[in-house]
Design a protein around this motif. Structure first.
Motif, PDB file in Angstrom:
ATOM      1  N   MET A 140      -3.541 -22.816  29.222  1.00  5.99           N
ATOM      2  CA  MET A 140      -4.574 -22.463  30.194  1.00  5.99           C
ATOM      3  C   MET A 140      -4.416 -21.036  30.691  1.00  5.99           C
ATOM      4  SD  MET A 140      -4.636 -26.085  32.293  1.00  5.99           S
ATOM      5  CE  MET A 140      -5.498 -25.391  33.691  1.00  5.99           C
ATOM      6  N   ALA A 141      -3.182 -20.544  30.740  1.00  6.25           N
ATOM      7  CA  ALA A 141      -2.946 -19.187  31.225  1.00  6.25           C
ATOM      8  C   ALA A 141      -3.378 -18.130  30.222  1.00  6.25           C
ATOM      9  CB  ALA A 141      -1.463 -19.006  31.566  1.00  6.25           C
ATOM     10  N   VAL A 142      -3.308 -18.445  28.929  1.00  2.92           N
ATOM     11  CA  VAL A 142      -3.571 -17.406  27.916  1.00  2.92           C
ATOM     12  C   VAL A 142      -4.909 -17.557  27.214  1.00  2.92           C
ATOM     13  CG1 VAL A 142      -1.088 -17.185  27.526  1.00  2.92           C
ATOM     14  CG2 VAL A 142      -2.432 -18.632  25.983  1.00  2.92           C
ATOM     15  N   VAL A 143      -5.596 -18.697  27.374  1.00  2.00           N
ATOM     16  CA  VAL A 143      -6.804 -18.956  26.590  1.00  2.00           C
ATOM     17  C   VAL A 143      -7.913 -17.937  26.859  1.00  2.00           C
ATOM     18  CG1 VAL A 143      -7.900 -20.544  28.240  1.00  2.00           C
ATOM     19  CG2 VAL A 143      -8.324 -20.810  25.767  1.00  2.00           C
ATOM     20  N   GLY A 144      -7.927 -17.327  28.040  1.00  6.09           N
ATOM     21  CA  GLY A 144      -8.990 -16.379  28.380  1.00  6.09           C
ATOM     22  C   GLY A 144      -8.758 -14.956  27.910  1.00  6.09           C
ATOM     23  N   ARG A 145      -7.730 -14.723  27.073  1.00  8.93           N
ATOM     24  CA  ARG A 145      -7.363 -13.381  26.593  1.00  8.93           C
ATOM     25  C   ARG A 145      -7.143 -12.417  27.770  1.00  8.93           C
ATOM     26  NH1 ARG A 145      -8.726 -12.830  20.962  1.00  8.93           N
ATOM     27  NH2 ARG A 145     -10.197 -14.425  20.265  1.00  8.93           N
ATOM     28  N   PRO A 146      -6.223 -12.717  28.665  1.00  6.07           N
ATOM     29  CA  PRO A 146      -6.011 -11.835  29.818  1.00  6.07           C
ATOM     30  C   PRO A 146      -5.352 -10.523  29.409  1.00  6.07           C
ATOM     31  CG  PRO A 146      -4.307 -13.510  29.738  1.00  6.07           C
ATOM     32  CD  PRO A 146      -5.304 -13.870  28.670  1.00  6.07           C
ATOM     33  N   GLU A 147      -5.492  -9.516  30.254  1.00  4.29           N
ATOM     34  CA  GLU A 147      -4.764  -8.260  30.062  1.00  4.29           C
ATOM     35  C   GLU A 147      -3.320  -8.403  30.508  1.00  4.29           C
ATOM     36  OE1 GLU A 147      -6.795  -4.767  31.656  1.00  4.29           O
ATOM     37  OE2 GLU A 147      -8.619  -5.986  31.753  1.00  4.29           O
ATOM     38  N   LEU A 148      -3.120  -9.257  31.504  1.00  2.85           N
ATOM     39  CA  LEU A 148      -1.799  -9.480  32.087  1.00  2.85           C
ATOM     40  C   LEU A 148      -1.665 -10.963  32.384  1.00  2.85           C
ATOM     41  CD1 LEU A 148       0.869  -8.574  33.545  1.00  2.85           C
ATOM     42  CD2 LEU A 148      -0.535  -8.174  35.586  1.00  2.85           C
ATOM     43  N   VAL A 149      -0.524 -11.548  31.990  1.00  2.00           N
ATOM     44  CA  VAL A 149      -0.303 -12.960  32.257  1.00  2.00           C
ATOM     45  C   VAL A 149       1.027 -13.137  32.990  1.00  2.00           C
ATOM     46  CG1 VAL A 149       0.740 -13.381  29.984  1.00  2.00           C
ATOM     47  CG2 VAL A 149      -0.259 -15.285  31.243  1.00  2.00           C
ATOM     48  N   PHE A 150       0.998 -13.984  34.006  1.00  2.00           N
ATOM     49  CA  PHE A 150       2.190 -14.336  34.772  1.00  2.00           C
ATOM     50  C   PHE A 150       2.678 -15.700  34.293  1.00  2.00           C
ATOM     51  CE2 PHE A 150      -0.148 -11.437  37.503  1.00  2.00           C
ATOM     52  CZ  PHE A 150       0.845 -10.608  38.019  1.00  2.00           C
ATOM     53  N   LEU A 151       3.888 -15.755  33.777  1.00  2.00           N
ATOM     54  CA  LEU A 151       4.453 -16.991  33.258  1.00  2.00           C
ATOM     55  C   LEU A 151       5.657 -17.383  34.106  1.00  2.00           C
ATOM     56  CD1 LEU A 151       4.361 -16.275  29.408  1.00  2.00           C
ATOM     57  CD2 LEU A 151       2.613 -17.370  30.839  1.00  2.00           C
ATOM     58  N   ASP A 152       5.551 -18.518  34.787  1.00  2.00           N
ATOM     59  CA  ASP A 152       6.619 -19.001  35.662  1.00  2.00           C
ATOM     60  C   ASP A 152       7.383 -20.094  34.923  1.00  2.00           C
ATOM     61  OD1 ASP A 152       8.254 -19.577  37.767  1.00  2.00           O
ATOM     62  OD2 ASP A 152       6.712 -20.441  39.050  1.00  2.00           O
ATOM     63  N   GLU A 153       8.590 -19.787  34.480  1.00  2.00           N
ATOM     64  CA  GLU A 153       9.439 -20.738  33.754  1.00  2.00           C
ATOM     65  C   GLU A 153       8.679 -21.400  32.603  1.00  2.00           C
ATOM     66  OE1 GLU A 153      12.597 -21.112  34.311  1.00  2.00           O
ATOM     67  OE2 GLU A 153      12.751 -20.000  36.174  1.00  2.00           O
TER      68      GLU A 153
END
Length: 310
Positions: free
Chosen positions: A147-160
């Motif tokens: 869900m965090a990466v599906v939108g092709r973000p410029e910046l992604v925050f990954l918590d653990e």
């Protein structure tokens, strides 16, 4: 369109965040540029609060935060379409099926990734029609990452991102994160796995007591001790002071845990011979003697004096 590599993707100056009488973040400064930045710190160090402030979930009490050049609170409407956020928990309707939740998120973006390919890549195909609450912890983690990466973000925050994953799923996640970087996506990664930070990060920021106490590439942070450390095992309680007197000037010796010893200095044939000679004189049979590279975990423990899960 991805951010200019010359411009920081995250810039934090003198950030302060308090919860009642407790100061969680105390004048923190951090600059993260394009690539993968790992944020490490013992529990309670302030790293989660810092990241949540960057995501716009917390309002700073003092200081400035800019993410992709925008204020994450005042300019949230402009920032949110450009970032992806993976939370450790929450953010998903408990009764929603995994595939329908991911497709719903994909429809919120103009140019999403191929949902079916992403489901296959992260091993979610077998549980696509399972409700979120019935997924295992590892499956929930992988869905949150998708869900965090599906939108092709410029910046992604990954918590653990690999918490609770088996080794195969963990490696698949690492490969996905590397591919994000290759595609021009920047990543802010919090992790409790030192090997994960060493494998993935271009830059590492170590946070303790609400401040960044060290920042740099894993190679730079580890330099200076990596090639100058000799480790050996022996019976617990050896006379380290006596060993230190036998070593060349500028060396150090310590019993890290019972029966495990570390010698630092100008490691070479002479120092190795000195250690083995001292052991022979004292009736010690050294085991697993080796010259080791200084690890990120060594640096972390030296700087914070804490285990990462402390």
């Amino acid at each position: 369109m991805h951010s200019d590599p010359a411009v920081p993707v995250v810039q934090i100056q003198a950030l302060v965040k308090r919860y009642g009488p407790k100061t969680a973040v105390d004048g923190l400064d951090l600059v993260a540029r394009a690539g993968i930045t790992a944020v490490l710190g013992p529990n309670g160090a302030g790293k989660t609060t810092t990241v949540e402030t960057c995501e716009g979930y917390r309002r700073p009490d003092a200081g400035t935060v800019r993410v992709l050049g925008l204020d994450p609170v005042r300019q949230a409407a402009r920032l949110r379409p450009r970032i992806g956020v993976m939370l450790q928990s929450g953010g998903v309707y408990s009764g929603a099926r995994a595939d329908e939740m991911l497709r719903h998120v994909a429809k919120l973006h103009a140019h999403p990734l191929d949902v079916d390919a992403l489901i296959e890549r992260l091993g979610l195909g077998s549980c696509g029609r399972t409700s979120y609450r019935r997924l295992s912890g590892g499956q929930q983690q992988r869905l949150a990452l998708a869900m965090a990466v599906v939108g092709r973000p410029e910046l992604v925050f990954l918590d653990e991102p690999t918490a609770g994953l088996d080794p195969q799923a963990r490696r698949a996640t690492w490969e996905l994160v590397r591919e994000l970087r290759e595609d021009g996506v920047s990543v802010i990664l919090t992790t409790h796995h030192m090997d994960e930070a060493e494998q993935l990060a271009d830059d590492v920021a170590i946070v303790d007591a609400g401040k960044v106490i060290a920042q740099g590439s894993p190679e730079r942070l580890c330099r200076g001790g990596a090639e100058n450390t000799l480790r050996f095992s022996g019976r617990p309680g050896l006379d380290v002071a006596s060993l230190l007197k036998a070593l060349p000037s500028g060396s150090s010796a310590a019993e890290i845990v019972p029966g495990s010893y570390r010698v630092t200095g100008d490691v070479g044939p002479q120092l190795l011979a000195t250690v083995t000679s001292w052991c022979a004189q004292h009736g010690v049979m050294p085991e697993r003697i080796a010259v080791e590279r200084h690890t990120l975990e060594d640096v972390f423990l030296e700087l914070t004096g804490k285990e990462l899960r402390a």
